[in-house]
Scaffold this active site. Structure first.
Site, PDB file in Angstrom:
ATOM      1  CE  LYS A  84      -3.211   2.526   2.954  1.00 26.13           C
ATOM      2  NZ  LYS A  84      -3.941   2.565   4.222  1.00 26.13           N
TER       3      LYS A  84
ATOM      4  CB  THR B 128      -5.277   5.258  12.465  1.00 27.09           C
ATOM      5  OG1 THR B 128      -6.683   5.503  12.439  1.00 27.09           O
ATOM      6  CG2 THR B 128      -4.577   6.254  11.573  1.00 27.09           C
TER       7      THR B 128
HETATM    8  C1  LIG Z   1     -15.552  -1.400  10.093  1.00 26.17           C
HETATM    9  C2  LIG Z   1     -14.140  -1.464  10.579  1.00 26.17           C
HETATM   10  C3  LIG Z   1     -13.095  -1.413   9.668  1.00 26.17           C
HETATM   11  C4  LIG Z   1     -11.775  -1.451  10.127  1.00 26.17           C
HETATM   12  N1  LIG Z   1     -10.742  -1.304   9.234  1.00 26.17           N
HETATM   13  C5  LIG Z   1      -9.488  -1.190   9.697  1.00 26.17           C
HETATM   14  C6  LIG Z   1      -8.388  -0.975   8.831  1.00 26.17           C
HETATM   15  O1  LIG Z   1      -8.519  -0.922   7.611  1.00 26.17           O
HETATM   16  N2  LIG Z   1      -7.163  -0.848   9.374  1.00 26.17           N
HETATM   17  C7  LIG Z   1      -6.952  -0.923  10.707  1.00 26.17           C
HETATM   18  O2  LIG Z   1      -5.817  -0.754  11.154  1.00 26.17           O
HETATM   19  N3  LIG Z   1      -7.954  -1.198  11.543  1.00 26.17           N
HETATM   20  C8  LIG Z   1      -9.209  -1.305  11.088  1.00 26.17           C
HETATM   21  N4  LIG Z   1     -10.225  -1.570  11.955  1.00 26.17           N
HETATM   22  C9  LIG Z   1      -9.943  -1.811  13.358  1.00 26.17           C
HETATM   23  C10 LIG Z   1      -9.476  -3.237  13.544  1.00 26.17           C
HETATM   24  O3  LIG Z   1     -10.419  -4.140  13.023  1.00 26.17           O
HETATM   25  C11 LIG Z   1      -9.270  -3.525  15.021  1.00 26.17           C
HETATM   26  O4  LIG Z   1      -8.573  -2.492  15.609  1.00 26.17           O
HETATM   27  C12 LIG Z   1      -8.459  -4.774  15.185  1.00 26.17           C
HETATM   28  O5  LIG Z   1      -9.014  -5.833  14.494  1.00 26.17           O
HETATM   29  C13 LIG Z   1      -8.291  -5.133  16.625  1.00 26.17           C
HETATM   30  O6  LIG Z   1      -9.468  -5.624  17.154  1.00 26.17           O
HETATM   31  P1  LIG Z   1      -9.388  -6.210  18.618  1.00 26.17           P
HETATM   32  O7  LIG Z   1      -8.385  -7.287  18.631  1.00 26.17           O
HETATM   33  O8  LIG Z   1      -9.243  -5.069  19.554  1.00 26.17           O
HETATM   34  O9  LIG Z   1     -10.863  -6.793  18.814  1.00 26.17           O
HETATM   35  P2  LIG Z   1     -11.533  -8.142  18.240  1.00 26.17           P
HETATM   36  O10 LIG Z   1     -11.035  -8.515  16.895  1.00 26.17           O
HETATM   37  O11 LIG Z   1     -13.005  -7.916  18.401  1.00 26.17           O
HETATM   38  O12 LIG Z   1     -11.050  -9.255  19.245  1.00 26.17           O
HETATM   39  C14 LIG Z   1     -11.626  -9.389  20.520  1.00 26.17           C
HETATM   40  C15 LIG Z   1     -11.171 -10.699  21.103  1.00 26.17           C
HETATM   41  O13 LIG Z   1     -11.669 -10.790  22.424  1.00 26.17           O
HETATM   42  C16 LIG Z   1     -12.268 -12.065  22.591  1.00 26.17           C
HETATM   43  N5  LIG Z   1     -13.297 -11.967  23.596  1.00 26.17           N
HETATM   44  C17 LIG Z   1     -14.288 -11.055  23.712  1.00 26.17           C
HETATM   45  N6  LIG Z   1     -15.062 -11.341  24.774  1.00 26.17           N
HETATM   46  C18 LIG Z   1     -14.535 -12.452  25.339  1.00 26.17           C
HETATM   47  C19 LIG Z   1     -14.880 -13.260  26.458  1.00 26.17           C
HETATM   48  N7  LIG Z   1     -15.938 -12.975  27.222  1.00 26.17           N
HETATM   49  N8  LIG Z   1     -14.117 -14.328  26.731  1.00 26.17           N
HETATM   50  C20 LIG Z   1     -13.039 -14.654  25.978  1.00 26.17           C
HETATM   51  N9  LIG Z   1     -12.667 -13.937  24.915  1.00 26.17           N
HETATM   52  C21 LIG Z   1     -13.421 -12.861  24.601  1.00 26.17           C
HETATM   53  C22 LIG Z   1     -12.816 -12.403  21.210  1.00 26.17           C
HETATM   54  O14 LIG Z   1     -13.057 -13.782  21.073  1.00 26.17           O
HETATM   55  C23 LIG Z   1     -11.670 -11.928  20.357  1.00 26.17           C
HETATM   56  O15 LIG Z   1     -10.666 -12.915  20.304  1.00 26.17           O
HETATM   57  C24 LIG Z   1     -11.532  -1.567  11.508  1.00 26.17           C
HETATM   58  C25 LIG Z   1     -12.600  -1.694  12.412  1.00 26.17           C
HETATM   59  C26 LIG Z   1     -13.893  -1.631  11.969  1.00 26.17           C
HETATM   60  C27 LIG Z   1     -15.016  -1.725  12.953  1.00 26.17           C
END
Ligand SMILES: Cc1cc2nc3c(=O)[nH]c(=O)nc-3n(C[C@H](O)[C@H](O)[C@H](O)COP(=O)(O)OP(=O)(O)OC[C@H]3O[C@@H](n4cnc5c(N)ncnc54)[C@H](O)[C@@H]3O)c2cc1C
Length: 511
Positions: free
Chosen positions: A81, A353
């Site tokens: 990219k 971001t």
């Molecule tokens: C529409 C959209 C588009 C995006 N596009 C981009 C992009 O282009 N570039 C970018 O950098 N970021 C992007 N993001 C952000 C990115 O997707 C997230 O920042 C990234 O995936 C990190 O997510 P996370 O790990 O914080 O949460 P999640 O992926 O939701 O992971 C949460 C984890 O917690 C676990 N969990 C939750 N509750 C429990 C429980 N009670 N017990 C055990 N485990 C649990 C779940 O199983 C999972 O493993 C985007 C977000 C959205 C909403």
């Protein structure tokens, strides 16, 4: 008993999305036994599964976590990219490019290149900004190569890039890396969080998380990577959330993958629609698409319909709606819990971001990795840095919305009329009055990024810095021409992005 200065031992990460496994991969590259890292995730709950575009510092993260580039791109169907093309953001029908590299050449004369360009543009002797930026020109030509650091005087050493990759494969690749370095994974649902209740230095800190089957997982330091659930930082510690949706009104996205169509482009495209915008992220095996929108202005069905009508390949799944809330946790680090990823905050993905903020959160934590006494000053400083990063990204994203000149919907008119944060207002006023751009502490985007968006969305300064007038106009014009000519020559010898990917990091076909 006082814990001051004693090393802590047990790190528990709750969540196995990108935030959880990025934390596990990075921490396991740094912490050796007797430190223990344990990660809990629930397959049943799953991960958010979007998050496919990044910005260049991801390369630093990969090198810190000792992730080899070509292997990583193969494993995640990744592509390169060079920036983002914005379509219909200024006015409908307009497009501009926010590229990752610099603009112009390193300072030859006293002030920044952009001021010479502003003056020459006023005299009708400059090309559009893109012509002076290698990443923008390469992207427009669909070309890519790795930078050549040994070519000191060539724009080829200034190629700056990030990646697109499949979010689910990314978490899996990081998991393999983390587990190979000793991270212990537990599958299952966390149903409760227990605090230390005995009077003493640990009172009020998190003691353990309780699994659905009853098992207690104890820790000294907890990373809340549970996504929007914010299980520890909010549900257990009630840290509080600061809402930013009055500045960034989009609160949903509908996402769908589609078949690859046309050449493999080395950039993300963002196309503005009536009440939001659509992303297009090219991967090796598919294209990621999503429509980010304000549910107060458009319904889910209409948003999905707009998305599907603007795909350039056949959809590969049913569109999926994702709800989100824009804002940050009042403290990313509270007691012995550090929130990383969506649990810490969320700003919509317009400039890709979120993974970057995860990476910075982990980096800041490693820099001041705590002892068991948890120094309140270190925690305050971490929180202040984290807030500065989020606020700087927030301002940059608001800029795109606020600077629109569209008159086709109430959504865009409200964005143009809204009250903006004082930090952003000052930045815009400075550019308008002097053509100068600020680069401050906590800024995640440098001057060229701000310049490209301001100019791309028709913000014109009244003046440039007077020192540029010391240079003869013909010399300045010749200087600009030499820069654009050299860039054009460099781009002409670069390989097509698709050919480069095929040679360097072709992934195996997906089942
Ligand atoms: C529409 C959209 C588009 C995006 N596009 C981009 C992009 O282009 N570039 C970018 O950098 N970021 C992007 N993001 C952000 C990115 O997707 C997230 O920042 C990234 O995936 C990190 O997510 P996370 O790990 O914080 O949460 P999640 O992926 O939701 O992971 C949460 C984890 O917690 C676990 N969990 C939750 N509750 C429990 C429980 N009670 N017990 C055990 N485990 C649990 C779940 O199983 C999972 O493993 C985007 C977000 C959205 C909403």
């Amino acid at each position: 008993m006082d814990n001051w200065g004693r090393p802590l031992r047990k790190v528990v990460i709750v969540g196995g999305g990108a935030a959880g496994w990025m934390s596990a991969a990075a921490l396991s590259a740094v912490l050796k036994p007797p430190y223990e890292i344990r990660l809990v995730e629930s397959d049943e709950i799953g991960i958010i599964g979007v998050g496919e575009a990044t910005i260049p510092p991801i390369r630093l993260f990969n090198s810190l976590a000792r992730i080899e580039e070509a292997d990583f791109l193969k494993a995640t169907q990744g592509t390169f990219k060079l920036g983002i093309e914005f379509v219909n953001w200024g006015r409908q029908g307009e497009r501009y490019f926010h590229g990752f590299g610099g603009i112009g050449r390193e300072k030859l004369w006293p002030v920044d290149f952009s001021h010479y360009w502003l003056r020459m543009r006023a005299l009708g002797r400059a090309l559009p900004l893109d012509a002076y930026a290698i990443c923008n020109m390469a992207a427009r030509a669909g070309r890519f190569m790795l930078p050549r650091p040994e070519m000191q005087n060539s724009p080829l050493n200034a190629i700056n890039y990030a990646y697109h990759f499949d979010a689910s494969l990314y978490a899996q690749a990081l998991r393999r890396i983390g587990e190979a370095r000793g991270v212990r994974r537990t599958e299952g649902k966390v149903v409760n969080a227990l605090l230390h209740e005995q009077p003493g230095p640990r009172q009020g800190q998190l003691r353990a998380v309780q699994m659905e089957g009853g098992e207690l997982i104890e820790g000294d330091l907890f990373l809340d990577c549970s996504g929007f659930q914010a299980l520890l930082i909010e549900k257990a510690l009630a840290t509080g959330h600061e809402d930013w949706s009055h500045w960034l009104p989009c609160d949903r996205a509908v996402a769908v993958p589609s078949e690859p169509a046309g050449p493999l482009l080395p950039y993300t495209r963002s196309t503005a629609h009536r009440a939001g915008w659509q992303w297009r992220i090219p991967l090796q095996h598919r294209v990621g698409n999503g429509h980010v929108y304000a549910s107060s202005h458009v319904g889910d069905d209409e948003a999905a319909d707009v998305l599907l009508r603007h795909l350039d390949g056949r959809p590969l799944a049913e569109p999926r709606v994702i709800k989100f809330r824009t804002g940050i946790r009042r403290q990313a680090w509270n007691r012995n819990v550090v929130a990383i990823g969506l649990a810490a905050g969320f700003i919509e993905p317009l400039e890709s971001t979120a993974l970057h903020l995860i990476q910075m959160g982990i980096g800041d934590l490693i820099e001041r990795f705590p002892h068991a006494g948890f120094d309140a000053l270190e925690i305050a400083e971490y929180n202040q840095r984290s807030r500065a990063r989020y606020e700087s990204v927030r301002d940059f994203i608001i800029l795109h919305y606020h600077l629109n000149k569209r008159d086709d919907s109430a959504f865009w008119q409200a964005c143009a009329a809204m009250d903006i944060p004082g930090t952003l207002r000052r930045r815009m006023q400075l550019y308008e009055s002097s053509g100068r751009l600020l680069y401050g502490d906590g800024d995640e985007f440098r001057e060229p990024s701000w310049l490209e968006v301001m100019e791309g969305q028709n913000q014109r300064p009244r003046a440039w810095l007077p020192l540029v007038e010391l240079q003869d106009a013909d010399d300045t014009a010749a200087y600009l021409k030499s820069v654009s000519d050299t860039i054009a020559k460099c781009v002409a010898v670069m390989p097509e992005h698709e050919a480069f990917v095929r040679r360097y990091c072709a992934a195996a076909p997906m089942d």
